[in-house]
Design a protein around this motif. Structure first.
Motif, short mmCIF file in Angstrom:
data_model
loop_
_atom_site.label_atom_id
_atom_site.label_comp_id
_atom_site.label_asym_id
_atom_site.label_seq_id
_atom_site.Cartn_x
_atom_site.Cartn_y
_atom_site.Cartn_z
N ILE A 291 -7.31 -1.06 2.22
CA ILE A 291 -8.16 -1.64 1.19
C ILE A 291 -7.33 -2.23 0.05
N LEU A 292 -6.24 -1.55 -0.32
CA LEU A 292 -5.48 -1.92 -1.51
C LEU A 292 -4.32 -2.86 -1.23
N SER A 293 -4.11 -3.21 0.04
CA SER A 293 -3.02 -4.13 0.35
C SER A 293 -3.31 -5.49 -0.31
N ASN A 294 -2.26 -6.13 -0.79
CA ASN A 294 -2.36 -7.42 -1.48
C ASN A 294 -3.21 -7.36 -2.73
N THR A 295 -3.21 -6.21 -3.41
CA THR A 295 -3.80 -6.09 -4.74
C THR A 295 -2.73 -5.53 -5.67
N PHE A 296 -3.04 -5.50 -6.97
CA PHE A 296 -2.10 -4.95 -7.92
C PHE A 296 -2.34 -3.46 -8.16
N TYR A 297 -3.34 -2.88 -7.49
CA TYR A 297 -3.67 -1.48 -7.74
C TYR A 297 -2.64 -0.54 -7.12
N PRO A 298 -2.48 0.66 -7.66
CA PRO A 298 -1.53 1.63 -7.09
C PRO A 298 -1.87 1.92 -5.63
N VAL A 299 -0.85 1.94 -4.78
CA VAL A 299 -1.05 2.22 -3.36
C VAL A 299 -0.59 3.65 -3.09
N PRO A 300 -1.51 4.57 -2.80
CA PRO A 300 -1.10 5.96 -2.58
C PRO A 300 -0.35 6.15 -1.27
#
Length: 308
Positions: free
Chosen positions: A15-24
């Protein structure tokens, strides 16, 4: 719990790939449940620490990073922005991060195979993501803490509460939970198969019910004893001796109004536990400092030690 978190992490990373959000990254089990000495099985909470790292530190990753991409590029890539969602001013906000993560868990649950047979219940928590999954009479409770590793050590800053009455939402206290978990794993690899060291700690923790001492106090004492008494002397036939040692350690620590933290400032922590120099070389932290400053609290602690 480990299988459940592994699947969650795979979905979050997608879900978070290619976003600026932290990747757990993969969760690390911490606390009594993963150290092997939970006092009462019915009260077990499986606490895991989610490690967030810069994707550039992960070989082969090509994920956008808040640290390494200009803010203008962030504005052009997503709305709402990382700053609006997770930060207060220029600081990462624990409570905003927890709310955001609750949304991730809720949105991802139906994609997990466990959702076919288990029911998810989100539990209130301001500085972590806490939930229960249940199936008939079976249930387990998981608390997800968020953390950032200090270098390549076993020390993290995390979203956990501190002992102060108020912890600002932009404060990320240092946690030693991973280092302590690794210490118990190291001891388990060294002791004979008939060792009762975990039973000793488990019994002491159960005895604390209704008494003012925290389980962390007894855990600290047992860690100090495990680090000084030969591993061969923790068998069943030494059980009462080790319980006595723990009680005497507590008694003399109360008399001295001093109980050193096991990790901070301890020059004798096994080398397999990776500590930053500033933690290992620090002045030992006194867990009983409040007793030295409060005569009434010290008197009460002495009375409770006699009761214990």
């Amino acid at each position: 719990t480990t299988d459940l978190m592994d699947i969650f992490i795979l979905i979050f990373q997608r879900i978070l790939s290619n976003t600026f959000y932290p990747v757990p990254q993969r969760a690390i089990g911490v606390g009594s449940a993963f150290e092997g000495w939970s006092a009462r099985e019915e009260d077990i909470v499986y606490r895991v620490l989610l490690v967030c790292t810069c994707p550039r530190e992960q070989p082969g990753e090509n994920t956008l990073c808040f640290l390494h991409h200009p803010e203008e590029q962030q504005r052009g890539n997503e709305e709402p922005t990382f700053l609006n969602t997770l930060c207060t001013g220029s600081y990462l906000d624990v409570e905003k991060t927890a709310r955001w993560f609750y949304q991730l868990v809720s949105a991802s649950w139906r994609a997990l195979p466990q959702s076919l047979n288990w029911h998810l219940v989100l539990l209130p928590s301001s500085r972590s993501c806490k939930f229960k999954v249940a199936r008939g009479r079976e249930s387990l409770t998981v608390e997800i803490l968020f953390g950032v590793r200090e270098g390549d050590s076993d020390i993290f800053v995390s979203s956990q509460h501190t002992e102060t009455l108020f912890t600002p939402s932009t404060m990320w206290p240092e946690t030693y939970a991973v280092a302590e978990m690794r210490f118990f794993r190291y001891i388990t690899s060294q002791v004979p198969r008939d060792s009762w060291h975990l039973r000793c700690l488990q019994l002491l923790a159960r005895a604390l019910v209704g008494i003012g001492f925290s389980t962390y106090t007894l855990k600290t004492i047992v860690m100090h004893l495990l680090n000084t008494i030969p591993v061969s002397r923790w068998s069943r036939r030494h059980f009462l001796q080790r319980l006595g040692d723990a009680m005497w350690y507590l008694h003399f620590s109360l008399l001295e109004k001093r109980l050193d933290h096991f990790i901070v400032g301890n020059q004798h922590v096994p080398e397999v536990i990776r500590l930053p120099p500033d933690v290992q070389n620090a002045e030992p932290s006194n867990l009983f400092l409040h007793l030295a400053q409060d005569l009434a609290a010290h008197t009460q602690a002495m009375d409770e030690s006699h009761e214990l």
